[in-house]
Every structure is written in C-alpha cells, then in structure tokens.
Design an enzyme around this catalytic site. Structure first.
Site, PDB file in Angstrom:
ATOM      1  CG  LEU A 139     -11.278  -1.458  18.233  1.00 55.72           C
ATOM      2  CD1 LEU A 139      -9.778  -1.660  18.445  1.00 55.72           C
ATOM      3  CD2 LEU A 139     -11.509  -0.625  16.981  1.00 55.72           C
ATOM      4  CD  GLU A 148      -4.319   3.330  15.184  1.00 55.01           C
ATOM      5  OE1 GLU A 148      -4.064   3.748  14.035  1.00 55.01           O
ATOM      6  OE2 GLU A 148      -3.444   3.232  16.076  1.00 55.01           O
ATOM      7  NE  ARG A 162      -2.185  -1.715   3.496  1.00 57.15           N
ATOM      8  CZ  ARG A 162      -2.640  -1.880   4.737  1.00 57.15           C
ATOM      9  NH1 ARG A 162      -3.764  -1.318   5.110  1.00 57.15           N
ATOM     10  NH2 ARG A 162      -1.947  -2.571   5.620  1.00 57.15           N
ATOM     11  CE  LYS A 215       0.347  -2.150   9.424  1.00 58.81           C
ATOM     12  NZ  LYS A 215      -0.993  -2.409  10.024  1.00 58.81           N
ATOM     13  CB  VAL A 267      -9.210  -9.378  12.119  1.00 59.45           C
ATOM     14  CG1 VAL A 267      -9.023  -8.110  11.296  1.00 59.45           C
ATOM     15  CG2 VAL A 267      -9.721 -10.504  11.234  1.00 59.45           C
ATOM     16  CG  HIS A 293      -2.379  -0.489  15.025  1.00 61.41           C
ATOM     17  ND1 HIS A 293      -3.750  -0.481  15.126  1.00 61.41           N
ATOM     18  CD2 HIS A 293      -2.097  -0.534  13.696  1.00 61.41           C
ATOM     19  CE1 HIS A 293      -4.280  -0.535  13.908  1.00 61.41           C
ATOM     20  NE2 HIS A 293      -3.301  -0.555  13.029  1.00 61.41           N
ATOM     21  CG  MET A 300      -5.158  -9.691   7.727  1.00 63.75           C
ATOM     22  SD  MET A 300      -6.669 -10.196   8.564  1.00 63.75           S
ATOM     23  CE  MET A 300      -7.507 -11.072   7.246  1.00 63.75           C
ATOM     24  CE1 TYR A 326      -5.844   2.523  10.109  1.00 62.07           C
ATOM     25  CE2 TYR A 326      -4.642   1.955   8.125  1.00 62.07           C
ATOM     26  CZ  TYR A 326      -5.831   2.209   8.767  1.00 62.07           C
ATOM     27  OH  TYR A 326      -7.022   2.151   8.080  1.00 62.07           O
ATOM     28  CG  ASP A 372      -4.827  -4.084  14.061  1.00 60.19           C
ATOM     29  OD1 ASP A 372      -5.554  -4.730  14.845  1.00 60.19           O
ATOM     30  OD2 ASP A 372      -5.274  -3.232  13.272  1.00 60.19           O
TER      31      ASP A 372
HETATM   32  N1  LIG Z   1      -5.115  -7.308  10.999  1.00 57.13           N
HETATM   33  C1  LIG Z   1      -5.434  -6.339  10.145  1.00 57.13           C
HETATM   34  O1  LIG Z   1      -4.861  -6.237   9.079  1.00 57.13           O
HETATM   35  C2  LIG Z   1      -6.526  -5.385  10.468  1.00 57.13           C
HETATM   36  C3  LIG Z   1      -6.999  -5.335  11.735  1.00 57.13           C
HETATM   37  N2  LIG Z   1      -8.063  -4.541  12.071  1.00 57.13           N
HETATM   38  C4  LIG Z   1      -8.489  -4.613  13.479  1.00 57.13           C
HETATM   39  O2  LIG Z   1      -9.698  -5.342  13.622  1.00 57.13           O
HETATM   40  C5  LIG Z   1     -10.255  -5.013  14.890  1.00 57.13           C
HETATM   41  C6  LIG Z   1     -11.761  -4.736  14.764  1.00 57.13           C
HETATM   42  O3  LIG Z   1     -11.948  -3.512  14.076  1.00 57.13           O
HETATM   43  P1  LIG Z   1     -13.400  -2.924  13.717  1.00 57.13           P
HETATM   44  O4  LIG Z   1     -14.310  -4.009  13.305  1.00 57.13           O
HETATM   45  O5  LIG Z   1     -13.188  -1.778  12.809  1.00 57.13           O
HETATM   46  O6  LIG Z   1     -13.875  -2.369  15.129  1.00 57.13           O
HETATM   47  P2  LIG Z   1     -15.350  -1.926  15.547  1.00 57.13           P
HETATM   48  O7  LIG Z   1     -15.197  -0.934  16.616  1.00 57.13           O
HETATM   49  O8  LIG Z   1     -16.165  -1.598  14.340  1.00 57.13           O
HETATM   50  O9  LIG Z   1     -15.971  -3.277  16.141  1.00 57.13           O
HETATM   51  C7  LIG Z   1     -15.518  -3.870  17.320  1.00 57.13           C
HETATM   52  C8  LIG Z   1     -16.673  -4.603  17.957  1.00 57.13           C
HETATM   53  O10 LIG Z   1     -16.125  -5.351  19.070  1.00 57.13           O
HETATM   54  C9  LIG Z   1     -17.122  -5.363  20.068  1.00 57.13           C
HETATM   55  N3  LIG Z   1     -16.513  -5.755  21.340  1.00 57.13           N
HETATM   56  C10 LIG Z   1     -15.662  -5.051  22.125  1.00 57.13           C
HETATM   57  N4  LIG Z   1     -15.313  -5.775  23.211  1.00 57.13           N
HETATM   58  C11 LIG Z   1     -15.992  -6.969  23.098  1.00 57.13           C
HETATM   59  C12 LIG Z   1     -16.066  -8.129  23.900  1.00 57.13           C
HETATM   60  N5  LIG Z   1     -15.423  -8.213  25.062  1.00 57.13           N
HETATM   61  N6  LIG Z   1     -16.847  -9.169  23.463  1.00 57.13           N
HETATM   62  C13 LIG Z   1     -17.515  -9.080  22.304  1.00 57.13           C
HETATM   63  N7  LIG Z   1     -17.475  -7.990  21.503  1.00 57.13           N
HETATM   64  C14 LIG Z   1     -16.740  -6.954  21.901  1.00 57.13           C
HETATM   65  C15 LIG Z   1     -17.694  -3.943  20.049  1.00 57.13           C
HETATM   66  O11 LIG Z   1     -18.958  -3.870  20.664  1.00 57.13           O
HETATM   67  C16 LIG Z   1     -17.756  -3.677  18.534  1.00 57.13           C
HETATM   68  O12 LIG Z   1     -19.026  -4.008  17.985  1.00 57.13           O
HETATM   69  C17 LIG Z   1      -9.427  -3.819  15.392  1.00 57.13           C
HETATM   70  O13 LIG Z   1      -8.449  -4.265  16.295  1.00 57.13           O
HETATM   71  C18 LIG Z   1      -8.793  -3.301  14.141  1.00 57.13           C
HETATM   72  O14 LIG Z   1      -7.632  -2.542  14.396  1.00 57.13           O
HETATM   73  C19 LIG Z   1      -8.682  -3.747  11.145  1.00 57.13           C
HETATM   74  C20 LIG Z   1      -8.213  -3.742   9.854  1.00 57.13           C
HETATM   75  C21 LIG Z   1      -7.069  -4.514   9.424  1.00 57.13           C
HETATM   76  C1  LIG Z   2      -5.682  -1.249  10.166  1.00 52.81           C
HETATM   77  C2  LIG Z   2      -4.403  -1.865   9.851  1.00 52.81           C
HETATM   78  O1  LIG Z   2      -3.642  -2.171  10.732  1.00 52.81           O
HETATM   79  C3  LIG Z   2      -4.037  -2.104   8.483  1.00 52.81           C
HETATM   80  O2  LIG Z   2      -4.811  -1.783   7.589  1.00 52.81           O
HETATM   81  O3  LIG Z   2      -2.946  -2.642   8.241  1.00 52.81           O
END
Ligand SMILES: NC(=O)C1=CN([C@@H]2O[C@H](COP(=O)(O)OP(=O)(O)OC[C@H]3O[C@@H](n4cnc5c(N)ncnc54)[C@H](O)[C@@H]3O)[C@@H](O)[C@H]2O)C=CC1
Ligand SMILES: CC(=O)C(=O)O
Ligand SMILES: [Mg+2]
Length: 376
Positions: A240, A118, A15, A75, A267, A96, A301, A94, A270
């Site tokens: 999250l 983020e 990216r 990143k 996921v 993190h 990802m 980003y 991060d």
């Molecule tokens: N690995 C990667 O490449 C990427 C990672 N991410 C990560 O994915 C994660 C999720 O991101 P989003 O969906 O955008 O966040 P979001 O804020 O839209 O959704 C998170 C959800 O988790 C729920 N939640 C929080 N604590 C909880 C618990 N104890 N039990 C059940 N549910 C719970 C919240 O109520 C919310 O609905 C983040 O850590 C984000 O940084 C996002 C994009 C890329």
């Molecule tokens: C959100 C994040 O960590 C990514 O897009 O790589």
C-alpha cells in the site's frame, strides 16, 4: 445531528456502518440515528436492537440520504448512492478513489464532504480505520489461499503445512504491513514456509523481531520479486501507498513463471491491485485463472466475515464519528490533523493529493489543500 445508516448494497456485503451499540453512543451524545430497515439483520443486528438503542428504522435509502446530515457506511458509495449525496452532507466510509474515476467524478459532482476511512492517520503513521479490516483481510487471505490450492478449487493440490516427510507450501507475502503481518501469522500457524518482501528496511527489522526469525524477510526488488514468485505456491498481494493506486509489482511474465495451480490473492485490489493480471472479483464469483494461476481478487474480503468485521470496524470508526457529530465536521477536522487527512473531497474539490495524481489528467481535477477547502 441526524446520522443515517443505509443498508450496504455491494455484492454479498453484509457489514453495516453502525452496530446497535455504536448507534446507542450517538444517541447518548444527543444525536438522532436513522437506520435503513434490515441494515444489520443478516449478521444478527435486528431492527428491534437498533430501536432499543434509540435509533429509528427507515424504509428506504432515499429517505436516509434525503434526511441525514452524515451518512455512515462501510463500502464506497455505489453510483445510485453517490447521486443522492448533496452539498452540506458528510459521507463517512471507505472510498478508495485513486483507482475509481467514476466514483471520484460523482463525489466531486455531489458537493458533499467525503471522508475516506482508509486515509485517516494516527500519531504512529498508521491508518487506524483501515487497520481492523486489514487484520481481517490478512487473516482471510490465507484461508482463501489454502482453500483454492485444493484440486477441486482449481489449485495444485498442495496442503499449506505439508505433513511429516513432505515439505510445506511456500507462501510469499508482498508488503509486510497490517495485511501482510496478519497473513504471515496465519500462514505460519498452518505450518507454511513464509517469506515477506517489503521495501521498508525498518519494517523488515520489526518483522524479524515479531516473528523471531520464523519468517524470511527480504528487501523488495524486481529481482527478489521475480525469484520468489516463481517458487511460491501462494502469493499474497499486500502493498500500500496510502490513498494511491497500488504499484503493479507482479507482471504477466511473473505470473507465467509460476507453477500450474499456484494461487495469488490480491488483497490490494481495493486500491487497483498489485498484480498486472488482477481484476476485482466478488464473494459470489471470487476467482478466475490466468496462465494456470488461480487469482482471488475480492475487493471487500472482510464482508465475508461481516459480523466480526462490523464490530472490529466500529471499534475504530466510533471515536472519529462521534467527533464529527459532536463538533460538526469542519471543526472536528480542523482540530484533528489525523481526521483531516481523511478528507478526500469537499464542495467539489479533491483534497487528497494521491487521488489527483492518479486521476487529475483524466478528470481534469485540481488539488486543493484540505484545510483550505474547508474554508470555502
Ligand atoms: N481487499 C480487501 O477486502 C481489503 C483490502 N485491503 C488493502 O490491503 C492493502 C494493504 O493494506 P495494509 O496492510 O493495511 O497497508 P500497510 O500500510 O499497513 O502496509 C503496506 C506495506 O506495503 C509496503 N510497500 C509499499 N510499497 C511497496 C513495494 N513497492 N514493495 C514492497 N512493499 C511495499 C509498505 O512498506 C508497507 O509495509 C491496501 O491496499 C488495503 O486497502 C485492506 C483490507 C481489506
Ligand atoms: C478496506 C476495504 O476495502 C474493506 O474492508 O472492504
Ligand atoms: Mg505457468
């Protein structure tokens, strides 16, 4: 302002902070844009396209970091990039920080103004600069999960959708936010049996409406996690707490209870990951096995589909980026509380509470309110 775009250096990260179209917007607003050579070549954004957009091509990251007023990346900066940042310079990317003591320490030492995509917010309580990458990662999580359920990839040999006469696979999505919703859409599209756990009842109600009863929604408790994890073929970790280290919802015992060849995709890695057994992996070597369960924990990802991701990211980052450049970072943040929420570090002060909660003791950090820090 001089806006600098270095080439990303993380493993298989293709990216780029600005597309040529986004660079053209900055130029149209009277800014100078400098882009490291070949920053976007791998995804079809050539140096020539950046020059046509009015940007200049620069040979080395050192020259970009030395010259630019604002660095636009994707990143989190790697240690050698952090060391090139300086006071008076803005970093827009980003970060993190909560699970990353090394980076936090280096950004504090740099004196730079560091804005984390983020943690920028919007008026609906969403995270507009995380959302596009969460859409991508949520959708990819099912592709990755389906692939690793294949025998040759170490999986149990289960097809997500099953076939007539054979039941579909069970997919558990932990966290029904942007990642979780997009994962559920893909899993349903492939015919899987999908359950979403969230601790927010209003969110579970919305999901029930969105999916019109085609997914099961379950309130997230220790008991529910235990029950549904043991039955799942594929678990997606998508929780999250903004800016904070992810809660470890799935422990070693839960993993041990899963069927051999099941797959987990964390996921949330991060932000440190929501599986106790998770450690960050790369696109080059994405999986490892614990207790016969395949773990996929790639921290970037969306980098795997870097062309789609770069365009989606720029759609979201451009308006805030232009505000930072047009008004100057201080005025832009003080006039927009949502952008101010993105400020994590300024002049050696950590301005995001969840980062201090996670690392304050270890690094001897004190929290300072973001607006107060900008007055320094
Ligand atoms: N690995 C990667 O490449 C990427 C990672 N991410 C990560 O994915 C994660 C999720 O991101 P989003 O969906 O955008 O966040 P979001 O804020 O839209 O959704 C998170 C959800 O988790 C729920 N939640 C929080 N604590 C909880 C618990 N104890 N039990 C059940 N549910 C719970 C919240 O109520 C919310 O609905 C983040 O850590 C984000 O940084 C996002 C994009 C890329
Ligand atoms: C959100 C994040 O960590 C990514 O897009 O790589
Ligand atoms: Mg087992």
């Amino acid at each position: 302002m001089i806006v600098g775009v270095p080439k990303e250096i993380k493993n298989h990260e293709y990216r780029v902070g600005l597309t040529p179209a986004a660079a053209k917007e900055f130029v149209a607003h009277g800014h100078q844009v400098i882009v490291e050579t070949n920053a976007g070549t791998a995804i079809g954004f050539t140096d020539e396209q950046y020059v046509e957009a009015g940007a200049s091509i620069i040979a080395t990251p050192a020259e970009i970091f030395a010259t630019a007023d604002m660095i636009v990346k994707v990143k989190e900066p790697q240690p050698n990039e952090c060391k090139m940042l300086r006071e008076g310079q803005t970093l827009y990317t980003y970060l993190h920080l909560a699970p990353d003591a090394t980076q936090t320490e280096l950004l504090v030492a740099s004196g730079a103004t560091c804005i984390a995509y983020e943690t920028v917010t919007d008026h609906t309580g969403g995270l507009p600069l995380l959302a596009p990458m969460s859409e991508v990662a949520g959708r990819m999580s099912i592709q990755a999960g389906a692939h690793h359920l294949e025998k040759a990839q170490g999986g149990s040999g289960t097809l997500l959708g099953g076939v007539p006469g054979v039941a579909p696979a069970k997919v558990l999505v932990l966290g029904g936010g942007v990642v979780g919703t997009n994962a559920a859409k893909m899993a349903l599209g492939m015919g899987a049996d999908v359950t979403i756990l969230d601790r927010s009842l209003p969110r579970l109600r919305q999901l029930d409406d969105i999916f019109n009863g085609t997914v099961k929604t379950v309130f997230s408790t220790v008991d529910a996690i235990e029950y549904y994890t043991a039955k799942a073929d594929l678990v997606i970790g998508a929780v999250l707490i903004p800016g904070a280290a992810a809660p470890k919802l799935i422990n070693k015992t839960h993993i041990a209870s899963m069927k051999p060849g099941s797959v987990v995709v964390d996921v949330a890695i991060d932000q440190g990951g929501c599986f106790e057994t998770a450690k960050a992996t790369t696109h080059q070597d994405p999986t490892y096995v614990v207790d016969d369960v395949v773990h996929y924990c790639v921290a970037n990802m969306p980098g795997g589909v870097a062309r789609t991701s770069t365009m989606a990211l720029n759609n979201a980052t451009l308006p805030f980026g232009l505000a930072l450049a047009n008004k100057g970072p201080k005025r832009a943040m003080l006039e927009d509380k949502h952008l101010l929420n993105g400020l994590n570090v300024h002049k050696g002060k950590v301005t995001y509470k969840a980062v201090v909660d996670a690392l304050g003791d270890k690094l001897n950090l004190e929290y300072m309110d973001a607006a107060e820090a900008l007055a320094l």
